[in-house]
Design a protein around this motif. Structure first.
Motif, mmCIF file in Angstrom:
data_model
loop_
_atom_site.group_PDB
_atom_site.id
_atom_site.type_symbol
_atom_site.label_atom_id
_atom_site.label_comp_id
_atom_site.label_asym_id
_atom_site.label_seq_id
_atom_site.Cartn_x
_atom_site.Cartn_y
_atom_site.Cartn_z
ATOM 1 N N GLY A 81 0.787 -1.220 0.000
ATOM 2 C CA GLY A 81 0.000 0.000 0.000
ATOM 3 C C GLY A 81 0.819 1.269 0.000
ATOM 4 O O GLY A 81 0.283 2.371 0.125
ATOM 5 N N GLY A 82 2.152 1.152 -0.141
ATOM 6 C CA GLY A 82 3.030 2.320 -0.147
ATOM 7 C C GLY A 82 3.144 3.019 1.195
ATOM 8 O O GLY A 82 3.624 4.151 1.282
ATOM 9 N N ASN A 83 2.750 2.334 2.280
ATOM 10 C CA ASN A 83 2.595 2.950 3.602
ATOM 11 C C ASN A 83 3.898 2.904 4.393
ATOM 12 O O ASN A 83 4.412 1.840 4.705
ATOM 13 C CB ASN A 83 1.495 2.205 4.356
ATOM 14 N N ALA A 149 -2.436 -0.822 -3.019
ATOM 15 C CA ALA A 149 -3.745 -0.347 -2.583
ATOM 16 C C ALA A 149 -3.750 1.165 -2.655
ATOM 17 O O ALA A 149 -2.695 1.807 -2.516
ATOM 18 C CB ALA A 149 -4.051 -0.811 -1.163
ATOM 19 N N CYS A 150 -4.911 1.740 -2.856
ATOM 20 C CA CYS A 150 -5.027 3.196 -2.897
ATOM 21 C C CYS A 150 -4.381 3.792 -1.655
ATOM 22 O O CYS A 150 -4.730 3.422 -0.530
ATOM 23 C CB CYS A 150 -6.491 3.612 -2.976
ATOM 24 N N TYR A 167 -1.665 -5.144 3.532
ATOM 25 C CA TYR A 167 -0.633 -5.644 4.438
ATOM 26 C C TYR A 167 -0.875 -7.114 4.777
ATOM 27 O O TYR A 167 0.067 -7.924 4.769
ATOM 28 C CB TYR A 167 -0.596 -4.807 5.713
ATOM 29 N N GLU A 168 -2.123 -7.478 5.049
ATOM 30 C CA GLU A 168 -2.434 -8.860 5.416
ATOM 31 C C GLU A 168 -2.131 -9.816 4.262
ATOM 32 O O GLU A 168 -1.601 -10.914 4.470
ATOM 33 C CB GLU A 168 -3.898 -8.968 5.826
ATOM 34 N N MET A 169 -2.446 -9.403 3.039
ATOM 35 C CA MET A 169 -2.164 -10.254 1.886
ATOM 36 C C MET A 169 -0.664 -10.377 1.648
ATOM 37 O O MET A 169 -0.168 -11.460 1.326
ATOM 38 C CB MET A 169 -2.873 -9.704 0.641
#
Length: 571
Positions: A81-83, A149-150, A167-169
């Motif tokens: 997710g780029g987080n 993810a967005c 993250y879970e995936m």
């Protein structure tokens, strides 16, 4: 595993690798500046590619003899997710300055790449990335890679849910081998122990002993914002949002960008709707899809080893039946939910919790300083001062999150100080343009991409202004080869490296990435890219229908109509 006439060399390397160890440790201990051929294949699973600086291949020594290749390594961080936290972003930036060329690159899949790493410093860099609580494991290789993810940090259930799911995936599909920890994260004693031929294998319940036939990509989108190009992935999820809550997802399968022009058996593809899943079903059904690809994907010819080819050969119905067999129960048919919009998240926005975020366009994702703009210094100054979390976008930009409204004026001033332009100072065309690294580091690149796209956009901006099309959302993606890392087969306009200085031009996709473009012209010289487009843009200006995008217009006219148009409109 399905029976194959003959397995490819990569399959033998994986099978004999002792769960991705191979001879990597021996190579690390060697004084040679490069890894062995077999190790180069296994290194991808650990998040790195061996490369060389192609700008200096023809350089000479003082005695006139060729210097040969200057071996370097690209290391990629996997960031679901780029987080990232401020500490993680700054930590990787520090590593780029200490061990690389002082720059880092935001990728088209929300990851970060460090280039020009000497072989002898790879362990320090991987360990440094892990010290930030990120990883390079499975950033590359024949496994599931970074889950997209967005990244917009809106404080609502859908945005939070897809970030959490990404993250879970990523964790669920992470390889279980202990080789990564032993090779990169232990001390010398631990490494010496693992240099022996004896090792204790661990169970790889998803990947088995051979891992996947080819790379596998996943992404999660919201229907009104397909900013991560969900249709371009092997497995994609489109959220079904009802009354502000995600109640399920349409699952797509079989997207993928790579093709080989000389091999008609290869092609880009957009994903097909496989089924509808509840949030609780996502990971179990996704695992069934991955296992079907593991057991039946082509292991003799890597050119046709992606999931899209298995689905093409079997048909979607037969593939669905096999997934149902692996899942253990029937799948629910997909519903009508689909993507219908796309945002780049550039500019200032309210998060929904009283705080703000600002999206920053970073041209081609390159975080570095130039005489015009100090991207690296500016980002470092702002993030060090405010310690805000950040998120990478699929358009190679960066979002600064959780900003107190009282700090907006100062951050705006700092962005201006370092030359980082606001949303209003950028054309929409530039905001939606992306490119792969290509030359000089990518060994597959046939021509330039990142280094020339800004100049192409400069020329296109002039023509768009002349035609009064500045407000139109037209997406342009460029790659240095046909592998399509910047997803050039789905935007309005795609430029794909064909030979030195020449490109294949595709038109007819859309900013939402929901359909394939078609080839308009082949072997177009770099200097002719914009002139070749001008007649099409001119026709679009004159004859478009209400609400019709440029890609829609190209599809309506078709290849013959566009060719006829080009003969009628003078450049």
């Amino acid at each position: 595993m399905s029976e194959q006439v003959e397995r490819s060399k990569n399959e033998i390397i994986k099978e004999n690798s002792r769960q991705l160890r191979g001879s990597i440790l021996t190579d690390l201990q060697s004084e040679s500046p490069e890894f062995s051929e077999d190790s180069q294949q296994l290194l991808k699973f650990h998040g790195m590619y061996q490369q060389d600086d192609r700008d200096v291949r023809k350089a000479k020594n003082s005695d006139g003899t060729p210097k040969g290749k200057t071996h370097i390594v690209m290391i990629r961080a996997r960031i679901p997710g780029g987080n990232m936290t401020a500490e993680q972003f700054l930590g990787i930036l520090d590593l780029s300055e200490q061990y690389g060329n002082g720059a880092m690159r935001l990728t088209t899949r929300q990851g970060i790449q460090l280039h020009y790493i000497p072989k002898g410093n790879t362990k320090e860099v991987v360990k440094g990335i892990n010290d930030t609580m990120l990883t390079t494991l499975a950033a590359c290789g024949d496994v599931n890679r970074n889950v997209m993810a967005c990244p917009a940090p809106f404080k609502d259930q859908p945005h939070a849910a897809i970030q959490k799911l990404a993250y879970e995936m990523a964790e669920h599909f992470r390889p279980k081998t202990t080789a990564y920890h032993e090779l990169w994260l232990t001390d010398g004693e631990g490494n010496n122990h693992n240099a022996t031929e004896e090792f204790v294998p661990v169970e790889e319940p998803i990947y088995g002993t051979h891992y996947l036939p080819r790379k596998f990509k996943m992404a999660i989108a919201l229907p009104d914002d397909n900013c991560i190009d969900v249709y371009a992935n092997d497995l994609g999820l489109i959220a079904d949002v009802q009354e502000g809550q995600i109640v399920g997802y349409n699952m797509l399968v079989g997207g993928g960008m790579g093709r080989t022009p000389a091999a008609e058996k290869t092609f880009p593809a957009v994903g097909k709707k496989l089924c509808y899943v509840t949030p609780e079903q996502v990971i179990p059904v996704a695992e069934a899809v991955v296992k079907v690809q593991r057991d039946f994907g082509n292991r003799s010819d890597r050119k046709v080893a992606r999931l899209k080819y298995l689905i093409h050969n079997w048909g979607l119905d037969a593939f669905r039946a096999k997934v149902e067999e692996y899942y253990g129960q029937p799948l629910t048919p997909p519903n009508s939910v689909d993507v219908k919009g796309v945002e780049d998240h550039v500019g200032w926005f309210e998060q929904g919790d009283g705080k703000l975020f600002v999206g920053i366009n970073i041209e081609c994702g390159r975080v570095r300083d130039t005489s015009e703009v100090q991207v690296k210094t500016g980002l470092r100054a702002i993030i060090e001062k405010y310690r805000m979390p950040v998120r990478a976008t699929a358009l190679q930009g960066l979002i600064l999150c959780d900003i107190d409204p009282a700090d907006r004026a100062d951050i705006t001033a700092m962005l201006k100080q370092y030359g980082l332009k606001s949303a209003e100072e950028l054309t929409i065309l530039r905001r939606f343009a992306i490119a792969c690294p290509a030359l000089p580091t990518c060994g597959l690149s046939l021509t330039e991409s990142e280094r020339v796209l800004p100049g192409v956009i400069d020329q296109l901006d002039i023509e768009m202004a002349r035609l009064g099309l500045q407000s139109e959302k037209i997406s342009v993606h460029m790659t240095g080869c046909n592998n399509g890392c910047a997803r050039p087969y789905t935007p309005d306009i795609g430029f794909v490296g064909r030979s030195l200085g020449k490109y294949t031009m595709f038109v007819g996709g859309n900013p939402e990435g929901s359909r394939l473009a078609f080839m308009y012209e082949d072997y177009v010289p770099l200097e002719k890219l914009v002139p070749t487009l001008v007649p099409l843009l001119t026709g679009y200006k004159a004859d478009r229908m209400p609400g019709e995008g440029f890609g829609d217009y190209c599809v309506r006219l078709g290849i013959e109509g566009l060719k006829e148009l080009a003969t009628q409109v003078a450049v």
